[in-house]
Design a protein around this motif. Sequence first.
Motif, PDB file in Angstrom:
ATOM      1  N   VAL A  42     -32.266 -32.315  54.172  1.00  0.00           N
ATOM      2  CA  VAL A  42     -31.012 -32.090  53.438  1.00  0.00           C
ATOM      3  C   VAL A  42     -31.130 -32.515  51.977  1.00  0.00           C
ATOM      4  O   VAL A  42     -30.723 -31.776  51.076  1.00  0.00           O
ATOM      5  CB  VAL A  42     -29.847 -32.840  54.123  1.00  0.00           C
ATOM      6  CG1 VAL A  42     -28.531 -32.553  53.397  1.00  0.00           C
ATOM      7  CG2 VAL A  42     -29.748 -32.436  55.590  1.00  0.00           C
ATOM      8  N   TRP A  43     -31.684 -33.696  51.747  1.00  0.00           N
ATOM      9  CA  TRP A  43     -31.753 -34.190  50.368  1.00  0.00           C
ATOM     10  C   TRP A  43     -32.496 -33.251  49.436  1.00  0.00           C
ATOM     11  O   TRP A  43     -32.018 -32.982  48.325  1.00  0.00           O
ATOM     12  CB  TRP A  43     -32.380 -35.584  50.319  1.00  0.00           C
ATOM     13  CG  TRP A  43     -32.597 -36.031  48.905  1.00  0.00           C
ATOM     14  CD1 TRP A  43     -31.659 -36.501  48.033  1.00  0.00           C
ATOM     15  CD2 TRP A  43     -33.822 -35.973  48.176  1.00  0.00           C
ATOM     16  NE1 TRP A  43     -32.223 -36.760  46.799  1.00  0.00           N
ATOM     17  CE2 TRP A  43     -33.553 -36.441  46.857  1.00  0.00           C
ATOM     18  CE3 TRP A  43     -35.119 -35.574  48.501  1.00  0.00           C
ATOM     19  CZ2 TRP A  43     -34.536 -36.518  45.883  1.00  0.00           C
ATOM     20  CZ3 TRP A  43     -36.110 -35.654  47.535  1.00  0.00           C
ATOM     21  CH2 TRP A  43     -35.819 -36.123  46.248  1.00  0.00           C
ATOM     22  N   PRO A  44     -33.668 -32.675  49.815  1.00  0.00           N
ATOM     23  CA  PRO A  44     -34.331 -31.754  48.885  1.00  0.00           C
ATOM     24  C   PRO A  44     -33.461 -30.562  48.501  1.00  0.00           C
ATOM     25  O   PRO A  44     -33.486 -30.121  47.342  1.00  0.00           O
ATOM     26  CB  PRO A  44     -35.581 -31.314  49.656  1.00  0.00           C
ATOM     27  CG  PRO A  44     -35.851 -32.429  50.604  1.00  0.00           C
ATOM     28  CD  PRO A  44     -34.494 -32.924  51.009  1.00  0.00           C
ATOM     29  N   ALA A  45     -32.693 -30.036  49.465  1.00  0.00           N
ATOM     30  CA  ALA A  45     -31.828 -28.898  49.161  1.00  0.00           C
ATOM     31  C   ALA A  45     -30.696 -29.303  48.223  1.00  0.00           C
ATOM     32  O   ALA A  45     -30.337 -28.562  47.293  1.00  0.00           O
ATOM     33  CB  ALA A  45     -31.258 -28.317  50.460  1.00  0.00           C
ATOM     34  N   LEU A  46     -30.117 -30.478  48.449  1.00  0.00           N
ATOM     35  CA  LEU A  46     -29.048 -30.968  47.576  1.00  0.00           C
ATOM     36  C   LEU A  46     -29.564 -31.246  46.163  1.00  0.00           C
ATOM     37  O   LEU A  46     -28.941 -30.852  45.173  1.00  0.00           O
ATOM     38  CB  LEU A  46     -28.452 -32.256  48.154  1.00  0.00           C
ATOM     39  CG  LEU A  46     -27.603 -32.146  49.417  1.00  0.00           C
ATOM     40  CD1 LEU A  46     -27.383 -33.529  49.997  1.00  0.00           C
ATOM     41  CD2 LEU A  46     -26.277 -31.467  49.110  1.00  0.00           C
ATOM     42  N   ALA A  47     -30.705 -31.921  46.076  1.00  0.00           N
ATOM     43  CA  ALA A  47     -31.254 -32.282  44.769  1.00  0.00           C
ATOM     44  C   ALA A  47     -31.663 -31.056  43.972  1.00  0.00           C
ATOM     45  O   ALA A  47     -31.577 -31.050  42.739  1.00  0.00           O
ATOM     46  CB  ALA A  47     -32.450 -33.213  44.960  1.00  0.00           C
ATOM     47  N   HIS A  48     -32.099 -30.026  44.658  1.00  0.00           N
ATOM     48  CA  HIS A  48     -32.436 -28.774  43.969  1.00  0.00           C
ATOM     49  C   HIS A  48     -31.189 -28.099  43.419  1.00  0.00           C
ATOM     50  O   HIS A  48     -31.179 -27.626  42.277  1.00  0.00           O
ATOM     51  CB  HIS A  48     -33.158 -27.828  44.929  1.00  0.00           C
ATOM     52  CG  HIS A  48     -33.325 -26.445  44.383  1.00  0.00           C
ATOM     53  ND1 HIS A  48     -34.247 -26.120  43.415  1.00  0.00           N
ATOM     54  CD2 HIS A  48     -32.651 -25.283  44.652  1.00  0.00           C
ATOM     55  CE1 HIS A  48     -34.155 -24.841  43.117  1.00  0.00           C
ATOM     56  NE2 HIS A  48     -33.189 -24.306  43.869  1.00  0.00           N
ATOM     57  N   ARG A  49     -30.145 -28.074  44.229  1.00  0.00           N
ATOM     58  CA  ARG A  49     -28.955 -27.312  43.829  1.00  0.00           C
ATOM     59  C   ARG A  49     -28.080 -28.078  42.846  1.00  0.00           C
ATOM     60  O   ARG A  49     -27.488 -27.477  41.934  1.00  0.00           O
ATOM     61  CB  ARG A  49     -28.158 -26.937  45.096  1.00  0.00           C
ATOM     62  CG  ARG A  49     -27.020 -25.967  44.849  1.00  0.00           C
ATOM     63  CD  ARG A  49     -27.498 -24.678  44.209  1.00  0.00           C
ATOM     64  NE  ARG A  49     -28.469 -23.975  45.031  1.00  0.00           N
ATOM     65  CZ  ARG A  49     -29.360 -23.128  44.554  1.00  0.00           C
ATOM     66  NH1 ARG A  49     -29.422 -22.897  43.239  1.00  0.00           N
ATOM     67  NH2 ARG A  49     -30.219 -22.528  45.349  1.00  0.00           N
ATOM     68  N   PHE A  50     -27.965 -29.387  43.001  1.00  0.00           N
ATOM     69  CA  PHE A  50     -27.147 -30.208  42.098  1.00  0.00           C
ATOM     70  C   PHE A  50     -27.973 -31.412  41.639  1.00  0.00           C
ATOM     71  O   PHE A  50     -27.717 -32.545  42.057  1.00  0.00           O
ATOM     72  CB  PHE A  50     -25.863 -30.667  42.790  1.00  0.00           C
ATOM     73  CG  PHE A  50     -24.874 -29.566  43.074  1.00  0.00           C
ATOM     74  CD1 PHE A  50     -23.904 -29.227  42.140  1.00  0.00           C
ATOM     75  CD2 PHE A  50     -24.934 -28.866  44.271  1.00  0.00           C
ATOM     76  CE1 PHE A  50     -22.993 -28.214  42.396  1.00  0.00           C
ATOM     77  CE2 PHE A  50     -24.031 -27.849  44.531  1.00  0.00           C
ATOM     78  CZ  PHE A  50     -23.061 -27.518  43.592  1.00  0.00           C
ATOM     79  N   PRO A  51     -28.957 -31.194  40.788  1.00  0.00           N
ATOM     80  CA  PRO A  51     -29.871 -32.290  40.408  1.00  0.00           C
ATOM     81  C   PRO A  51     -29.175 -33.446  39.711  1.00  0.00           C
ATOM     82  O   PRO A  51     -29.557 -34.610  39.898  1.00  0.00           O
ATOM     83  CB  PRO A  51     -30.882 -31.595  39.491  1.00  0.00           C
ATOM     84  CG  PRO A  51     -30.225 -30.325  39.048  1.00  0.00           C
ATOM     85  CD  PRO A  51     -29.343 -29.907  40.174  1.00  0.00           C
ATOM     86  N   THR A  52     -28.147 -33.161  38.908  1.00  0.00           N
ATOM     87  CA  THR A  52     -27.455 -34.236  38.201  1.00  0.00           C
ATOM     88  C   THR A  52     -26.839 -35.227  39.167  1.00  0.00           C
ATOM     89  O   THR A  52     -26.872 -36.448  38.949  1.00  0.00           O
ATOM     90  CB  THR A  52     -26.350 -33.651  37.297  1.00  0.00           C
ATOM     91  OG1 THR A  52     -26.940 -32.748  36.372  1.00  0.00           O
ATOM     92  CG2 THR A  52     -25.620 -34.751  36.553  1.00  0.00           C
ATOM     93  N   ALA A  53     -26.277 -34.706  40.254  1.00  0.00           N
ATOM     94  CA  ALA A  53     -25.564 -35.565  41.200  1.00  0.00           C
ATOM     95  C   ALA A  53     -26.461 -36.156  42.270  1.00  0.00           C
ATOM     96  O   ALA A  53     -26.300 -37.314  42.656  1.00  0.00           O
ATOM     97  CB  ALA A  53     -24.436 -34.784  41.861  1.00  0.00           C
ATOM     98  N   PHE A  54     -27.418 -35.365  42.784  1.00  0.00           N
ATOM     99  CA  PHE A  54     -28.052 -35.734  44.045  1.00  0.00           C
ATOM    100  C   PHE A  54     -29.536 -36.062  43.968  1.00  0.00           C
ATOM    101  O   PHE A  54     -30.158 -36.295  45.005  1.00  0.00           O
ATOM    102  CB  PHE A  54     -27.820 -34.624  45.077  1.00  0.00           C
ATOM    103  CG  PHE A  54     -26.367 -34.391  45.378  1.00  0.00           C
ATOM    104  CD1 PHE A  54     -25.543 -35.443  45.728  1.00  0.00           C
ATOM    105  CD2 PHE A  54     -25.815 -33.122  45.291  1.00  0.00           C
ATOM    106  CE1 PHE A  54     -24.206 -35.248  46.007  1.00  0.00           C
ATOM    107  CE2 PHE A  54     -24.477 -32.907  45.561  1.00  0.00           C
ATOM    108  CZ  PHE A  54     -23.663 -33.971  45.918  1.00  0.00           C
ATOM    109  N   GLU A  55     -30.110 -36.114  42.796  1.00  0.00           N
ATOM    110  CA  GLU A  55     -31.507 -36.547  42.729  1.00  0.00           C
ATOM    111  C   GLU A  55     -31.651 -37.974  43.249  1.00  0.00           C
ATOM    112  O   GLU A  55     -32.683 -38.355  43.785  1.00  0.00           O
ATOM    113  CB  GLU A  55     -32.035 -36.429  41.300  1.00  0.00           C
ATOM    114  CG  GLU A  55     -32.466 -35.015  40.942  1.00  0.00           C
ATOM    115  CD  GLU A  55     -33.112 -34.929  39.578  1.00  0.00           C
ATOM    116  OE1 GLU A  55     -33.037 -35.915  38.819  1.00  0.00           O
ATOM    117  OE2 GLU A  55     -33.684 -33.864  39.268  1.00  0.00           O
TER     118      GLU A  55
END
Length: 394
Positions: free
Chosen positions: A293-306
């Motif tokens: 899940v985290w890789p998909a989130l960080a890719h789509r919303f890098p500012t928030a979820f990296e």
Amino acid sequence: MSASEKNHFDVVIIGGAIMGSCVAYFLKQASPAIEVAVVEPDPTYEFASTLRASGGARRLFSCPENIAMSNFSIAFIKQFPQAMAVNGEAAHLDWIEQGYLFIVHGEHMRLIEDNARTQRSLGAEIHILDRQGLRDLFPSMHVDDLDGGAYSPRDGWCDPSSFLQGVKKKARALGVQFIQDKVTALGTSQHAVTSATLASGRVLGAEHFVNTAGPWASEICDMIGMPLPVSPLRRFEHYFTGQNKIEPLPYVKDLARLAFRPEGAGYSGGLVNSDEPRGFNFDVDHDYFERVVWPALAHRFPTAFEGSKCHRTWSGLYEQCELDGNPIIGNWQGRFDNFHVSAGFSGHGMMHAPAAGRAIAEQILTGRQQTIDLSRLGYARVENNQPYRENGIL
């Protein structure tokens, strides 16, 4: 004879979570004199799909029946505090109308545009956004690999636990009897289901039986030799927070089945593995968030979820319809006409429970589904092996 000793009812409903409770409510609302019993083995609903759901309700479907059910269910949810009030006390339900967003690329743009025409024809407010439109509305989103999305601002989400408890409390107030027990066998005559035997030894007779057992629905159908292509599919839900504050988001879904929404100070969501082995597995893979899940989130919303942090993970079951991913709503016509099924919602059960409950109630009371024609979602398509699928994102 007291209610607890009564062994014959007009309708016996097997499964007492949101689907069964909605059927019971609509039966009593339409016909106050009807006698209804709901059999539920676990009144805490520890493993029920309802309490492990994300609570979303959307109109972003392609099948007109699903859109129409969402229209009714969302209106039902909005009226919930007053409609489910008991003794003048409003029912609690937190409805957050913050929209849904499906993000796509390539040929899927044509699909969501085609779907939008159907959705709008049924009264839904749908905005088709191109890449720049996504960037303008959601500046924190990485959109370079997207072509656009479908945004439905009048959709949203609610608290599944409050939803279930409110409907159940109202059904009880209307006279529905909830029985803590488990159905272990069904008795039949030539053309009808006649009884349900419970684990306690109690035997319930009824004019109609309704299977709303969720992931266990096929086990109930097996008792009368009715093939039901519904399997339990484990999925994980996560509560997580991001490292930076960003713009308010709708419920976001993509083609890979990443789906998440705001929840309090953080977010709730996950990424369903459609290839997960079927079965009643509630074990939690605590590495799933970091790994998938985290890789998909960080890719789509890098500012928030990296730098996101997962605070809690829990598992639940989709009652997955293996035929086509759409629910099976209706009776076994020509074999056991008094046996009704409302199952196989494949992750859409909570949002469609009010509409499906009303449809089953109408069928029992009048012989047909009067308000929304759900015949294409009936059991005949299973018997004829004729899938009726959504076109686009599920």
